[in-house]
Enzyme design. Structure first.
Site, PDB file in Angstrom:
ATOM      1  N   LYS A 117       0.826  -1.213   0.000  1.00  0.00           N
ATOM      2  CA  LYS A 117       0.000   0.000   0.000  1.00  0.00           C
ATOM      3  C   LYS A 117       0.861   1.265   0.000  1.00  0.00           C
ATOM      4  O   LYS A 117       0.621   2.170  -0.790  1.00  0.00           O
ATOM      5  CB  LYS A 117      -0.905   0.036   1.248  1.00  0.00           C
ATOM      6  CG  LYS A 117      -1.888  -1.105   1.346  1.00  0.00           C
ATOM      7  CD  LYS A 117      -2.827  -0.926   2.547  1.00  0.00           C
ATOM      8  CE  LYS A 117      -2.135  -1.003   3.896  1.00  0.00           C
ATOM      9  NZ  LYS A 117      -1.674  -2.347   4.277  1.00  0.00           N
TER      10      LYS A 117
ATOM     11  N   ARG B 153      -9.494   1.013   8.825  1.00  0.00           N
ATOM     12  CA  ARG B 153      -9.161  -0.384   9.100  1.00  0.00           C
ATOM     13  C   ARG B 153     -10.273  -1.104   9.855  1.00  0.00           C
ATOM     14  O   ARG B 153     -10.110  -2.283  10.181  1.00  0.00           O
ATOM     15  CB  ARG B 153      -7.888  -0.432   9.937  1.00  0.00           C
ATOM     16  CG  ARG B 153      -6.634  -0.862   9.171  1.00  0.00           C
ATOM     17  CD  ARG B 153      -5.454  -0.830  10.127  1.00  0.00           C
ATOM     18  NE  ARG B 153      -4.352  -1.626   9.704  1.00  0.00           N
ATOM     19  CZ  ARG B 153      -3.250  -1.133   9.113  1.00  0.00           C
ATOM     20  NH1 ARG B 153      -3.141   0.142   8.840  1.00  0.00           N
ATOM     21  NH2 ARG B 153      -2.261  -1.946   8.816  1.00  0.00           N
TER      22      ARG B 153
ATOM     23  N   ARG C  18      11.179  -7.376   4.854  1.00  0.00           N
ATOM     24  CA  ARG C  18      11.202  -5.951   5.195  1.00  0.00           C
ATOM     25  C   ARG C  18      11.775  -5.739   6.598  1.00  0.00           C
ATOM     26  O   ARG C  18      12.469  -4.768   6.862  1.00  0.00           O
ATOM     27  CB  ARG C  18       9.776  -5.386   5.101  1.00  0.00           C
ATOM     28  CG  ARG C  18       9.695  -3.883   5.330  1.00  0.00           C
ATOM     29  CD  ARG C  18       8.313  -3.331   5.027  1.00  0.00           C
ATOM     30  NE  ARG C  18       7.380  -3.515   6.131  1.00  0.00           N
ATOM     31  CZ  ARG C  18       6.089  -3.195   6.102  1.00  0.00           C
ATOM     32  NH1 ARG C  18       5.563  -2.678   5.005  1.00  0.00           N
ATOM     33  NH2 ARG C  18       5.306  -3.387   7.136  1.00  0.00           N
TER      34      ARG C  18
ATOM     35  N   ARG D  61      -0.454 -12.375  13.686  1.00  0.00           N
ATOM     36  CA  ARG D  61      -1.465 -11.676  14.479  1.00  0.00           C
ATOM     37  C   ARG D  61      -2.054 -10.510  13.664  1.00  0.00           C
ATOM     38  O   ARG D  61      -3.256 -10.253  13.678  1.00  0.00           O
ATOM     39  CB  ARG D  61      -0.807 -11.160  15.769  1.00  0.00           C
ATOM     40  CG  ARG D  61      -1.687 -10.354  16.650  1.00  0.00           C
ATOM     41  CD  ARG D  61      -2.464 -11.241  17.628  1.00  0.00           C
ATOM     42  NE  ARG D  61      -3.576 -10.505  18.190  1.00  0.00           N
ATOM     43  CZ  ARG D  61      -4.854 -10.817  17.992  1.00  0.00           C
ATOM     44  NH1 ARG D  61      -5.189 -11.865  17.306  1.00  0.00           N
ATOM     45  NH2 ARG D  61      -5.808 -10.080  18.515  1.00  0.00           N
TER      46      ARG D  61
ATOM     47  N   ARG E  17      11.229  -1.982  12.219  1.00  0.00           N
ATOM     48  CA  ARG E  17       9.897  -1.979  12.810  1.00  0.00           C
ATOM     49  C   ARG E  17       9.742  -3.217  13.677  1.00  0.00           C
ATOM     50  O   ARG E  17       9.824  -4.339  13.169  1.00  0.00           O
ATOM     51  CB  ARG E  17       8.832  -1.954  11.714  1.00  0.00           C
ATOM     52  CG  ARG E  17       8.575  -0.566  11.165  1.00  0.00           C
ATOM     53  CD  ARG E  17       7.551  -0.575  10.072  1.00  0.00           C
ATOM     54  NE  ARG E  17       6.307  -1.267  10.416  1.00  0.00           N
ATOM     55  CZ  ARG E  17       5.216  -1.236   9.674  1.00  0.00           C
ATOM     56  NH1 ARG E  17       5.216  -0.540   8.536  1.00  0.00           N
ATOM     57  NH2 ARG E  17       4.140  -1.892  10.042  1.00  0.00           N
TER      58      ARG E  17
END
Ligand code: ADP
Length: 189
Positions: free
Chosen positions: A14, A89, A128, A145, A134
């Site tokens: 995205k 979301r 990534r 999850r 992150r």
């Protein structure tokens, strides 16, 4: 005016595609994930709150997310429009976004969903995670999850906008340029 929701599971691309669409149409990019990471980086109370959920792979509560989104939009007035990345979301967020747009005298014009299979997502996010710094990209458990959260709470948002004929599904597997070409085709048709 284009007010586009770029939609899809975590790791579906995205953010990358949003960047390209923003350049093409001179839109303002609003990524709630980036906004939360900015707050976390600055150790703000909002950041501390968001971090509790993000690091577990859970969604941040709607009232926190919607409040932050309203603040961000209040600071911006782009007549070309917006691209919403990572928001809405949940159905409650979709209703809030619609209300905010109505209050601004406009509306959501498109939802484009990037379709990527689960196994590919897990592979991409672990990859990534090697460079993203992150915490939520670091473990397969947290990634799974996030996918569970997506399927339970986020995927119904596609049908919510489909009821107004705004939802489009695009194959999210391929080169960045191939996927971007599919998005452009979809926006032109
Ligand atoms: P990705 O799409 O790869 O999961 P994001 O940066 O969009 O990355 O989101 C990272 C995390 O930030 C989510 O897992 C969630 O905890 C939080 N988050 C981002 N946007 C929202 C939102 N609209 N509502 C609730 N939580 C959100």
């Amino acid at each position: 005016m284009i007010n586009l929701i770029i939609f899809g599971p975590p790791g579906s691309g995205k953010g990358t595609q949003a960047q390209k669409i923003v350049e093409l149409f001179d839109l303002t990019h609003i990524s709630t994930g980036d906004l939360f990471r900015y707050e976390i980086g600055n150790d703000t109370p909002l950041g501390m709150k968001a971090k509790e959920y993000m690091n577990k792979g859970e969604l941040v509560p709607d009232e926190v997310t919607i409040g932050m989104l309203e603040n961000r939009l209040n600071q911006s007035n782009n007549p070309n429009g917006y691209i919403f990345d990572g928001v809405p979301r949940t159905i409650a967020q979709a209703e809030a976004v619609n209300q905010i747009m109505t209050d601004r005298g406009t509306e959501i014009t498109h939802l484009i969903a990037l379709d990527v299979p689960d196994d590919e997502i897990v592979k991409r996010l672990l990859e990534r995670g090697k460079t993203s710094n992150r915490p939520d990209d670091q473990s397969e458990e947290i990634i799974r999850r996030r996918i569970v959260e997506y399927n339970a709470k986020t995927s119904p948002v596609f049908n919510f906008y489909a009821e107004s004929g705004l939802s489009n599904k695009i194959d999210g597997v391929g080169s960045l340029d191939e996927i971007f070409a599919r998005i452009k085709d979809c926006l032109e048709s």
